[in-house]
Design a protein around this motif. Structure first.
Motif, PDB file in Angstrom:
ATOM      1  N   VAL A 140      -0.285  -8.482   3.502  1.00 44.05           N
ATOM      2  CA  VAL A 140      -0.873  -7.659   1.905  1.00 44.05           C
ATOM      3  C   VAL A 140      -1.332  -9.504   1.010  1.00 44.05           C
ATOM      4  N   LEU A 141      -0.466  -9.964   1.367  1.00 42.47           N
ATOM      5  CA  LEU A 141      -0.887 -11.342   1.176  1.00 42.47           C
ATOM      6  C   LEU A 141      -2.504 -11.917   1.373  1.00 42.47           C
ATOM      7  N   GLY A 142      -2.410 -11.771   2.144  1.00 40.68           N
ATOM      8  CA  GLY A 142      -3.523 -12.291   2.887  1.00 40.68           C
ATOM      9  C   GLY A 142      -5.280 -11.444   2.289  1.00 40.68           C
ATOM     10  N   TYR A 143      -4.894 -10.443   2.594  1.00 43.36           N
ATOM     11  CA  TYR A 143      -5.245  -8.897   2.444  1.00 43.36           C
ATOM     12  C   TYR A 143      -6.065  -8.980   1.063  1.00 43.36           C
ATOM     13  N   SER A 144      -5.170  -9.464  -0.565  1.00 41.94           N
ATOM     14  CA  SER A 144      -5.143  -9.080  -1.544  1.00 41.94           C
ATOM     15  C   SER A 144      -6.115 -10.619  -2.407  1.00 41.94           C
TER      16      SER A 144
ATOM     17  N   MET B  28      -0.651   5.726  10.333  1.00 42.08           N
ATOM     18  CA  MET B  28       0.097   5.360  10.738  1.00 42.08           C
ATOM     19  C   MET B  28       1.578   5.618  10.203  1.00 42.08           C
ATOM     20  N   LEU B  29       1.083   5.462   8.596  1.00 37.92           N
ATOM     21  CA  LEU B  29       2.843   6.078   7.941  1.00 37.92           C
ATOM     22  C   LEU B  29       2.839   7.366   8.506  1.00 37.92           C
ATOM     23  N   ILE B  30       1.927   8.066   8.109  1.00 39.60           N
ATOM     24  CA  ILE B  30       2.435  10.140   8.319  1.00 39.60           C
ATOM     25  C   ILE B  30       2.502  10.135   9.994  1.00 39.60           C
TER      26      ILE B  30
ATOM     27  N   ASN C 289      -1.429 -12.363  -6.507  1.00 42.35           N
ATOM     28  CA  ASN C 289      -1.122 -11.890  -5.166  1.00 42.35           C
ATOM     29  C   ASN C 289       0.591 -11.751  -5.156  1.00 42.35           C
ATOM     30  N   LEU C 290       1.323 -12.860  -6.162  1.00 41.24           N
ATOM     31  CA  LEU C 290       2.461 -12.107  -6.057  1.00 41.24           C
ATOM     32  C   LEU C 290       3.280 -11.082  -7.278  1.00 41.24           C
ATOM     33  N   HIS C 291       2.164 -10.475  -7.750  1.00 41.87           N
ATOM     34  CA  HIS C 291       2.286  -9.211  -8.469  1.00 41.87           C
ATOM     35  C   HIS C 291       2.247  -8.107  -7.613  1.00 41.87           C
ATOM     36  N   ASP C 292       1.545  -8.431  -6.530  1.00 42.22           N
ATOM     37  CA  ASP C 292       1.627  -7.518  -5.560  1.00 42.22           C
ATOM     38  C   ASP C 292       2.901  -7.429  -4.570  1.00 42.22           C
ATOM     39  N   ILE C 293       2.901  -8.600  -4.205  1.00 45.50           N
ATOM     40  CA  ILE C 293       4.181  -9.046  -3.180  1.00 45.50           C
ATOM     41  C   ILE C 293       5.740  -8.306  -4.396  1.00 45.50           C
ATOM     42  N   VAL C 294       6.201  -8.751  -5.406  1.00 48.69           N
ATOM     43  CA  VAL C 294       6.860  -8.192  -5.812  1.00 48.69           C
ATOM     44  C   VAL C 294       6.942  -6.862  -5.900  1.00 48.69           C
ATOM     45  N   ILE C 295       5.974  -6.358  -6.169  1.00 47.66           N
ATOM     46  CA  ILE C 295       6.048  -5.278  -6.842  1.00 47.66           C
ATOM     47  C   ILE C 295       6.256  -3.971  -5.130  1.00 47.66           C
ATOM     48  N   ILE C 296       5.937  -4.296  -3.893  1.00 45.26           N
ATOM     49  CA  ILE C 296       6.543  -4.259  -3.289  1.00 45.26           C
ATOM     50  C   ILE C 296       8.205  -3.962  -2.931  1.00 45.26           C
ATOM     51  N   LEU C 297       8.254  -5.344  -2.875  1.00 40.72           N
ATOM     52  CA  LEU C 297       9.828  -5.018  -2.944  1.00 40.72           C
ATOM     53  C   LEU C 297      10.617  -4.366  -3.333  1.00 40.72           C
TER      54      LEU C 297
ATOM     55  N   LEU D 280       1.700  -2.190   3.560  1.00 39.08           N
ATOM     56  CA  LEU D 280       0.834  -1.755   3.678  1.00 39.08           C
ATOM     57  C   LEU D 280       0.160  -1.091   2.450  1.00 39.08           C
ATOM     58  N   THR D 281       0.571   0.499   2.526  1.00 37.45           N
ATOM     59  CA  THR D 281      -0.237   1.066   1.824  1.00 37.45           C
ATOM     60  C   THR D 281       0.212   1.159   0.427  1.00 37.45           C
ATOM     61  N   ILE D 282       1.359   0.575   0.400  1.00 38.05           N
ATOM     62  CA  ILE D 282       1.677   0.148  -1.501  1.00 38.05           C
ATOM     63  C   ILE D 282       0.711  -1.029  -1.606  1.00 38.05           C
ATOM     64  N   GLY D 283       0.587  -2.345  -0.475  1.00 37.30           N
ATOM     65  CA  GLY D 283       0.292  -4.149  -1.072  1.00 37.30           C
ATOM     66  C   GLY D 283      -1.284  -3.621  -0.832  1.00 37.30           C
ATOM     67  N   ILE D 284      -1.951  -2.649  -0.902  1.00 43.22           N
ATOM     68  CA  ILE D 284      -3.544  -2.535  -0.318  1.00 43.22           C
ATOM     69  C   ILE D 284      -3.944  -1.729  -1.859  1.00 43.22           C
TER      70      ILE D 284
END
Length: 302
Positions: A185-189, A243-245, A156-164, A258-262
């Motif tokens: 994203v952290l909770g979703y992942s 939402m993004l578009i 999960n931290l892997h996801d967060i760092v990549i988003i950042l 959110l898009t990247i995180g999912i």
């Protein structure tokens, strides 16, 4: 699991690149963190948010934030701090430009948000992130086993760092709404990791799969939950992409996070968390409590 090493090498390289950009470029913080001027203006009729945004950007405030506040006639404008220009000068310049387009617009409130408030927000945000991480680790350790907790939180931290890392590389604005998206994203992942881990535990405890090795059990768990993963995350991703578009500038970076995180949340739950649990040595005995031998003296009459 046969391809676990390849996928995790890709993850490690992506993670390293994200860390590099975070340290090399850093995050482009919004005025909520760096400080600036906050203005509230009132229009006689529903405000044209896009028109207000263009008028403010024409003054050189490309990093400004313009959004509806309360009613459709009320607009909040956040301006970044500028050296040599105080809050009064900024607000007078902006309101003059807005009144040139719409004479009836009125300035309701002006205030300065100092960097000290921004530091406090950054500190509180990091505290919230840290508490979420600790809570997830405790939850996974209690519900499953410590090896799953370590694997899940690393993934999960892997996801967060990549988003950042994405926000640092492209210098996208990092605001409180983006921080909220990161926590979401952290909770979703972790939810996806829990689904896979729960199926792993069920498979280990099922006697029908008693001859399966750990990699085979993990493969079975991932395969049996993949339809649920595609349907659930696919539906969520469609909504987030909408939402993004179509959400406009106010929701753009929130939806981008959110898009990247999912996408990476699915990837890490399937390929990273499960592989890490395997390499940490999770096995059937970790999830099945040993049966205590029955004491022959129980029930005996003395």
């Amino acid at each position: 699991m046969r391809h676990a090493l390849i996928f995790n090498v890709i993850s490690a390289l992506t993670f390293a690149a994200a860390v590099f950009f975070l340290f090399h470029k850093g995050l482009h913080f919004s005025i909520e963190f760096t400080g600036g001027t906050v203005m509230e203006v009132n229009y006689p009729q529903a405000a044209n948010i896009e028109g207000v945004r263009k008028s403010v950007e024409a003054l050189g405030y490309s990093d400004s934030q313009v959004q509806s506040f309360g009613t459709a006639r009320d607009v909040m404008i956040r301006l970044p701090a500028r050296s040599g220009v105080n809050t009064t000068q900024q607000s007078e310049k902006v309101i003059a430009a807005l009144q040139a387009d719409e004479p009836g617009v009125k300035l309701q409130r002006v205030e300065f948000v100092g960097p000290q408030v921004g530091d406090e927000l950054a500190h509180d945000g990091l505290m919230a992130l840290g508490m979420v991480v600790i809570g997830i680790m405790v939850y996974l350790a209690i519900r499953f086993e410590w090896k799953f907790a370590v694997a899940g939180i690393i993934a999960n931290l892997h996801d967060i760092v990549i988003i950042l890392g994405f926000f640092a590389y492209f210098q996208w604005e990092f605001s409180l709404t983006v921080l909220a998206a990161v926590l979401a994203v952290l909770g979703y992942s972790v939810n996806e990791s829990v689904v896979v881990f729960d199926r792993v535990r069920e498979t280990f405890r099922d006697r029908r799969y008693g001859r399966m090795t750990t990699p085979e059990v993990l493969n079975h768990a991932i395969t049996s939950t993949i339809s649920r993963t595609i349907i659930t995350h696919g539906s969520t991703e469609v909504m987030v992409l909408s939402m993004l578009i179509f959400g406009g500038p106010t929701l753009h970076y929130f939806a981008a996070a959110l898009t990247i995180g999912i996408v990476f949340g699915i990837y890490s739950s399937v390929f990273v968390a499960a592989a890490l649990a395997m390499w940490l040595g999770v096995q059937r005995e970790d999830l099945i409590k040993p049966i205590k031998p029955k004491d022959e003296t129980d029930g005996a009459v003395v």
